[in-house]
Design a protein around this motif. Sequence first.
Motif, short mmCIF file in Angstrom:
data_model
loop_
_atom_site.label_atom_id
_atom_site.label_comp_id
_atom_site.label_asym_id
_atom_site.label_seq_id
_atom_site.Cartn_x
_atom_site.Cartn_y
_atom_site.Cartn_z
N PRO A 367 60.67 106.19 16.55
CA PRO A 367 62.10 106.14 16.89
C PRO A 367 62.97 105.59 15.75
O PRO A 367 64.15 105.93 15.66
CB PRO A 367 62.14 105.20 18.11
N LEU A 368 62.39 104.74 14.90
CA LEU A 368 63.14 104.18 13.77
C LEU A 368 63.18 105.15 12.60
O LEU A 368 64.16 105.20 11.84
CB LEU A 368 62.51 102.87 13.32
N ILE A 373 65.37 109.43 8.48
CA ILE A 373 65.14 110.74 7.87
C ILE A 373 66.44 111.54 7.85
O ILE A 373 66.80 112.15 6.84
CB ILE A 373 64.04 111.50 8.64
N GLU A 374 67.17 111.51 8.95
CA GLU A 374 68.43 112.25 9.04
C GLU A 374 69.46 111.74 8.04
O GLU A 374 70.23 112.51 7.48
CB GLU A 374 68.99 112.15 10.47
N ALA A 375 69.48 110.43 7.84
CA ALA A 375 70.46 109.85 6.91
C ALA A 375 70.29 110.42 5.50
O ALA A 375 71.27 110.67 4.80
CB ALA A 375 70.32 108.33 6.87
N VAL A 376 69.05 110.65 5.09
CA VAL A 376 68.79 111.23 3.77
C VAL A 376 69.07 112.72 3.78
O VAL A 376 69.66 113.26 2.84
CB VAL A 376 67.35 110.92 3.33
N TYR A 392 59.97 110.06 -0.34
CA TYR A 392 60.44 109.31 0.83
C TYR A 392 60.19 110.09 2.11
O TYR A 392 59.66 109.56 3.10
CB TYR A 392 61.93 109.01 0.63
N MET A 393 60.57 111.37 2.11
CA MET A 393 60.44 112.19 3.30
C MET A 393 58.98 112.34 3.71
O MET A 393 58.64 112.28 4.90
CB MET A 393 61.05 113.58 3.06
N ASN A 394 58.13 112.55 2.74
CA ASN A 394 56.71 112.73 3.04
C ASN A 394 56.15 111.52 3.76
O ASN A 394 55.38 111.65 4.73
CB ASN A 394 55.93 113.00 1.75
N TRP A 395 56.54 110.33 3.30
CA TRP A 395 56.02 109.12 3.94
C TRP A 395 56.64 108.92 5.32
O TRP A 395 55.95 108.62 6.29
CB TRP A 395 56.30 107.91 3.05
N MET A 396 57.96 109.12 5.41
CA MET A 396 58.65 108.88 6.67
C MET A 396 58.24 109.88 7.75
O MET A 396 58.15 109.53 8.93
CB MET A 396 60.17 108.94 6.45
N GLU A 397 58.02 111.13 7.35
CA GLU A 397 57.67 112.14 8.35
C GLU A 397 56.22 112.02 8.81
O GLU A 397 55.84 112.61 9.82
CB GLU A 397 57.92 113.54 7.77
N ASN A 398 55.41 111.28 8.07
CA ASN A 398 54.01 111.07 8.47
C ASN A 398 53.73 109.59 8.73
O ASN A 398 52.58 109.15 8.61
CB ASN A 398 53.08 111.59 7.36
N ILE A 399 54.76 108.86 9.08
CA ILE A 399 54.65 107.41 9.18
C ILE A 399 53.79 107.00 10.38
O ILE A 399 53.78 107.67 11.42
CB ILE A 399 56.06 106.78 9.27
N PHE A 490 58.19 102.83 -0.62
CA PHE A 490 57.69 102.64 0.74
C PHE A 490 57.76 101.18 1.16
O PHE A 490 58.14 100.87 2.29
CB PHE A 490 56.23 103.11 0.83
N PHE A 491 57.37 100.30 0.25
CA PHE A 491 57.36 98.88 0.60
C PHE A 491 58.71 98.43 1.11
O PHE A 491 58.81 97.74 2.12
CB PHE A 491 57.03 98.04 -0.64
#
Length: 882
Positions: A367-368, A373-376, A392-399, A490-491
């Motif tokens: 949910p976070l 992701i949308e903001a970017v 960034y997207m790769n990490w966030m979309e597979n978080i 990521f950190f």
Amino acid sequence: MSEQLPKTYNPHQVEEKWYEFWEKEGYFTPEADEDKTPFTIMMPPPNVTGELHLGHALDSTLQDIIIRWRRMQGYNTLWLPGTDHASIATEVKVVEQIREEGLSKEQIGREKFLDKAWDWTEEYGGKITDQIRKLGASCDWTRERFTLDEGCSKAVREAFVRLYEDGLIYRGDYIVNWCPDCETSLSDLEVEHEEETGKLYYIRYPFADDSGYITVATTRPETMLGDTAVAVDPDDERYQQHTGKTVILPLMERPIPIIKDEFVDSDFGTGMVKVTPAHDPNDFEIGERHDLEKIQVIDYQGFMSAEAGEYVGLSRQECREQVIEDLKEADLLEKVEDHEHAVGHCYRCDEIVEPMISKQWFVEMEPLAEPAIEAVKEGEVNFVPERFERVYMNWMENIEDWCISRQLWWGHRIPVWYCQDCGAENVAREEPENCSECGSENLEQEEDVLDTWFSSGLWPFSTLGWPGETEDLEYFYPTEVLVTGRDIIFFWVARMIFTGIYNMDEPPFSNVYVHGLILASDGRKMSKSLGTGIDPLDVIEDYGADTLRFMLITGSTPGNDRRFREERLEASRNFANKIWNASRFMLMNLEEDTPKSLPEDSEKISPASRWMLHRFNEIVDDINTNMEKFLFGEVSQTLYDFIWGEFCDWYLELIKPHLYDAEDEKEKQTALRTGQYLLGEILKLLHPVMPFITEEIWQKLPGSEGSIMLQDWPKIRGECFDVEACENMQILQEVIRSIRNIRNEMNVDPGRGIKALFSAGDEYQDILENGRDYIAELAGVDEIQIAGEFAERPEKAATAVVREIEIILPLEEMINIDQEIARLEKEKSEVEAEIERARGKLANDDFVEKAPDEIVQEERDKLEEYRQEMEQIKARIDELEG
């Protein structure tokens, strides 16, 4: 006469003086002002235990360049500094100190341990902020923050409680990365994987019905003691007949099933894999799917537990060696192969990380992540360079869910109190007196602390007073740009984005500028232990902060690593000295009452000054454009080329005739005013990059008021554009270069004045007429003749053509022809000898056949160079004898 500069620039006499002045005067400290536009940068908080390294120096230099530039542009700038409490690093230091006293942290207890940690932090911590000052960082130290200070701690509790109340924080048993040395869990990002040559052990697992055995390959035989299954790929036809059967776990004599699971890679080892749910994250997932028992055979200190049977108390390595011996003795070790694989190490102590099941606190990330992701995607947050958006997207979309608890004492203690009577979890912003469920006063707080990144993720707004509704928070949030290294996306970056959106309803910054790393000269990461580390403080001591700053951005491109080279430091120091000497020349000619503004009578401004004013306009535009795009390497190159190549080497030489040979005083004063104006504006352009030297020179300029850092940023002045003057001066520069080249080729004595004839059309004749003084001064020409055509030409002359201008230089005016021919004949003989030597060597079959290929080729290259040199000498002789 105006106040003079010393002959040489000494940064040590300048830097500390001006930094103290800036800070004392409050120039770094803004106040909220609705009439001004805010511009905010948050300093990535370095570890309180840290010392300045080149990465910090680059990071701080880039931020300071941006903030000084924006300040001069009229923005109300805030650069807020601070440090991170660095849970693991600090605790390690304090534990070492306690051990030296013959004690452990458990023996002295939590309260005394924290007292020692605070004492240690106050004594040793924070040195890095003093070191950052030495770089010239113009951040607001009055607002300096620490991630464990009262305000940040309040923000951490608020954020935790909000997430918990929204159902986004939960506690559960899960497999985590565990450091046996630091005795705490680590996030995936805190584990550094290193390629190592290990072994792949092929172990036989007998069938329970004595019908044979299967072979399983593993890199970690010590963990087999905790196996609860063997798994195969459901599509692997080799083993379909075995699924559902039972094998006996070697050494432990425990029956375990053979199961099917899609995770299995049939190409690894034999295609059958052991499943140890308590000591492998993938096996843990398999265990969850198949409801397997989780047997923990390694304890939290890295030794074998009671579940390991007779191997209890052994270290992991000792256990591995013993297990291999026992398997050999039982004839259950089929073979051993060398195997390259990645091994996880703790990023702090380098201990091999052990996957362990532990009860931990987690943040539910999906949910976070979605709004972050949308903001970017929507462009609310931009990455520079753009390619890091994909990272960034790769990490966030597979978080995955974020494990936020750490088994440490130094840090933000998790604000959860467990009721010892009813077992309820009491989550609160302040310590509760009673259990919210049963009213009991028998409460005990969670022992664990929060991951350091939990608090630093709140940095852009916790530092401004959140969760309070402060004036700073209202005015300075959101910030404009985050400057950070490519290794921290990521950190920190991602966590700030999703926590900013969650808590503040908007991203914490508009732009993320990602710079690369500075590597050692051999291309490796800098390392003190390898002797490849460079201490920025040593560089500042030897060269000065401005030189280091200019070197750090020279040749930089967004996101790309580059190597440290000593010669770049030398070049930057030479640049600083060039600026100093040029300024000293101007100040020697200025009077105390020389106005700083441009002369009102533009007709009196010389062609050279009109050219320089036009070029300055273009340079301001170039620098603004590149600063907006974060192209700091382009900024440094533009400044270097313009200041050294155009202002110093050309303009100051071009105005000397107006200073020393002026027809009237007004011509001289016009040249001085224009020169002073340009010098002042150039110092402003350079100030964000080299703040100390520019302040020192600025203060010596007649009529200077206040600090240079508070001056208006140079503007493009429409009345100073003069395309014709610029084009004409470029033609004159080409003419002067051509004459200089001929003088060099002819070995003309530098002090000898020569004669020059110019054959050109009317348009170019006017340019040459207006540039007579410049040609005479910069090309060493005593006599100039300009015409469309010359009825009589010198018999012997060197010539060149620039545009439609023919340059004719009579040889007898430049050299003694007979002497020059004699010199060339001698040079010709020497080159002929070298040609014969090289030919002879290459004609020798023994040399050609036996010498290394590169040596033979080197000799061939030399022969070709000598031949070319001979052709040039012959041409020169023919020209002179002509």
